[in-house]
Design a protein around this motif. Sequence first.
Motif, PDB file in Angstrom:
ATOM      1  N   GLY A  79       0.876  -1.227  -0.052  1.00  0.00           N
ATOM      2  CA  GLY A  79      -0.099  -0.223  -0.071  1.00  0.00           C
ATOM      3  C   GLY A  79       0.778   1.263  -0.039  1.00  0.00           C
ATOM      4  O   GLY A  79       0.583   2.133  -0.712  1.00  0.00           O
ATOM      5  N   ARG A  80       1.862   1.291   0.541  1.00  0.00           N
ATOM      6  CA  ARG A  80       2.663   2.477   0.909  1.00  0.00           C
ATOM      7  C   ARG A  80       3.342   2.780  -0.279  1.00  0.00           C
ATOM      8  O   ARG A  80       3.436   3.786  -0.807  1.00  0.00           O
ATOM      9  CB  ARG A  80       3.927   2.373   2.058  1.00  0.00           C
TER      10      ARG A  80
ATOM     11  N   PHE B 101       0.603   3.817  -3.066  1.00  0.00           N
ATOM     12  CA  PHE B 101       0.321   5.345  -3.108  1.00  0.00           C
ATOM     13  C   PHE B 101       1.289   6.516  -2.766  1.00  0.00           C
ATOM     14  O   PHE B 101       1.019   7.527  -3.204  1.00  0.00           O
ATOM     15  CB  PHE B 101      -0.715   5.121  -1.865  1.00  0.00           C
TER      16      PHE B 101
END
Length: 298
Positions: A200-201, A204
């Motif tokens: 996710g990091r 995004f």
Amino acid sequence: MPTMVAETARSKENRTPGVWTRLLHRPLALIGLAVIIVVVGAAALAPWVVPYDPHEQFFEGLTIEGAPLPPNSQFWLGTDLVGRDLLSRLIYGARTSLVIGVVANGIAVVIGSLVGIAAGYFRGWVDTVLMRFTDLMMAFPALLLAIVLAAIFTPSLWIVAMVIAMVNWVQIARVVYTETRSIAERDFVTAERAMGAGAGRILFRHILPHLLSTIIVWATLGIATTVLLEATLSFLGIGVQPPIPSWGNIIFENQTYFTSAPWLVFIPGAAILALALAFNLVGDALRDVLDPTQQGRH
């Protein structure tokens, strides 16, 4: 720490005017932006700016022989084959074309971006399944697939938007997939993985920001394609159905008078061409402005 935050905020503020400044220094982009503003403004203010009801039929809007009137002082763009004011129908038709263009293209961009990012980053079976499905969709001609889908469902404004979105997401999915694969192999992404950063990091904070310029450009250019596809479907009689005016079905309704009243086909055709060209000009300028590799070249 507060000093760093303040400097970051100031740097963001300084970058934003730079983008607009570079965009506004491009004459072709300004012309395209002006056309878009005029069309959007007319469509938004249609109930207040149209001279007549777009559905009203005027007895004085036809000649004695029953033919449409050419442009004149009462009907600035003439009348159609049943005596309706062409200018009023053209302005309301802009509403239809823009709504379908924005909605359909927005859905297509979201679907295509999600598919491309997921396939490009996760690889493996995710890549195989998503990209093979994308290839399958690309194997069908977009117009032919849209015609089939539009014929299956009952044509309406929102059905046409959904049909166009279902055939237009594959191009951006392919582009985003290719760029995501390239970005995912760069050193800074590898370093983030080594430091224990989650998917996710990485997606995004590192991959998506590099894709924004591509997504924005495709979103802008895609509106032109969507407007053209809607006009084509409406011209073929399987798009937005009368009495709702759209530029495509205005041409469809009046095509029999092409030789005796060419303005009925030429004027809405010119409107479609102008709007598509305007979005293309703005999209091309945005590509140059937002692409960091192009900065400093103009």
